[in-house]
Scaffold this motif. Structure first.
Motif, mmCIF file in Angstrom:
data_model
loop_
_atom_site.group_PDB
_atom_site.id
_atom_site.type_symbol
_atom_site.label_atom_id
_atom_site.label_comp_id
_atom_site.label_asym_id
_atom_site.label_seq_id
_atom_site.Cartn_x
_atom_site.Cartn_y
_atom_site.Cartn_z
ATOM 1 N N THR A 168 0.829 -1.206 0.000
ATOM 2 C CA THR A 168 0.000 0.000 0.000
ATOM 3 C C THR A 168 0.862 1.253 0.000
ATOM 4 N N ARG A 172 2.260 4.016 -3.746
ATOM 5 C CA ARG A 172 2.064 5.465 -3.882
ATOM 6 C C ARG A 172 3.327 6.171 -4.370
ATOM 7 N N ARG A 177 0.068 5.591 -8.167
ATOM 8 C CA ARG A 177 -1.081 4.695 -8.148
ATOM 9 C C ARG A 177 -1.726 4.474 -9.525
ATOM 10 N N VAL A 191 -5.068 -2.473 -2.172
ATOM 11 C CA VAL A 191 -4.480 -1.322 -1.465
ATOM 12 C C VAL A 191 -5.530 -0.275 -1.156
ATOM 13 N N ARG A 192 -6.558 -0.187 -1.979
ATOM 14 C CA ARG A 192 -7.643 0.740 -1.653
ATOM 15 C C ARG A 192 -8.393 0.282 -0.400
ATOM 16 N N ASP A 195 -6.183 1.389 2.394
ATOM 17 C CA ASP A 195 -6.382 2.831 2.579
ATOM 18 C C ASP A 195 -7.594 3.111 3.458
ATOM 19 N N TRP A 204 -3.449 7.447 8.733
ATOM 20 C CA TRP A 204 -3.196 7.971 7.386
ATOM 21 C C TRP A 204 -3.434 9.475 7.337
ATOM 22 N N PHE A 210 -3.681 11.859 1.474
ATOM 23 C CA PHE A 210 -3.599 12.013 0.024
ATOM 24 C C PHE A 210 -3.631 13.484 -0.336
ATOM 25 N N ARG A 216 -5.686 7.457 -6.489
ATOM 26 C CA ARG A 216 -5.907 6.518 -5.396
ATOM 27 C C ARG A 216 -6.219 5.142 -5.952
#
Length: 216
Positions: A168, A172, A177, A191-192, A195, A204, A210, A216
């Motif tokens: 994850t 990035r 992504r 990975v979403r 997140d 996060w 982000f 994303r």
């Protein structure tokens, strides 16, 4: 009994900090943005002669470096968190395979990318080619990993492991992504999910939100 993490927002310390958060272990961070110059690298020199992050100082005062080693050690120290398949588990081999693949094939590229002059000097066109080719290599490696996995809800099944945290974070980094999703669409779904884990929402938001417009 507090861990100390030498790291920086967006760096390889992120999966370590995320793991400690899921493990509900207290930790503090010594922020050291090592790619910004010697003054920042010198902050880490007291615990890591390579002057690289992440580095973990345990409650007993021992120092562990190398992100994969730190993550694996933490899963052994805190097995109750269930963030790694235990020895003897049928998926243990694949877990170890990919936990070492990421630093060997992907993470290592960023030592080159962070300071291209380390390998090609001040030659601008050569630096451009180097950055292009390392980005392509990273994408290729993600594609290889995608081709070898059959993800469930997470990369190795129904429950998250530190491998999910590692991917994850690294997904990035350049080529970021959007390219990651192109070459590894099933991993991108995983990975979403990481997140969006409620247990990591505050982490996060505080440590690596982000940016506006970031894929994303």
């Amino acid at each position: 009994m507090t861990y100390v993490v030498y790291g920086a927002s967006g760096s390889g310390s992120m999966p370590v900090e995320a793991a400690l958060t899921l493990m509900k272990q207290p930790f503090s961070v010594v922020e050291a943005v090592t790619w910004e110059g010697d003054a920042e690298r010198d902050k880490v020199a007291v615990v890591n002669p390579m002057r690289q992050i992440p580095a973990l100082v345990t409650p007993e005062g021992d120092t562990i470096t190398e992100s994969a080693a730190i993550l694996l050690w933490l899963t052994e120290r805190h097995p109750e968190a269930r963030l790694a398949p235990p020895p003897g588990d049928p998926i243990r081999g694949q877990f170890l395979r990919w936990m070492t693949f990421i630093p060997a094939a992907i993470y290592s590229m960023y030592w080159v990318r962070d300071v291209p002059s380390r390998l090609v000097g001040d030659d601008g066109p050569a630096q451009t080619v180097l950055l292009q080719r390392t980005a392509a290599r990273i994408a290729e490696c993600w594609g290889v990993m995608e081709s070898q996995l059959e993800p469930g809800r997470f990369l190795l099944g129904a429950e998250p492991t530190v491998l999910d945290l590692y991917v994850t974070v690294a997904s990035r980094w350049t080529p970021r992504r959007r390219r990651f999703a192109e070459v590894a669409p099933r991993m991108a779904e995983v990975v979403r999910r990481v997140d969006a884990l409620p247990e990591l929402a505050d982490f996060w938001a505080a440590r690596w939100p982000f940016a506006a417009g970031e894929d994303r």
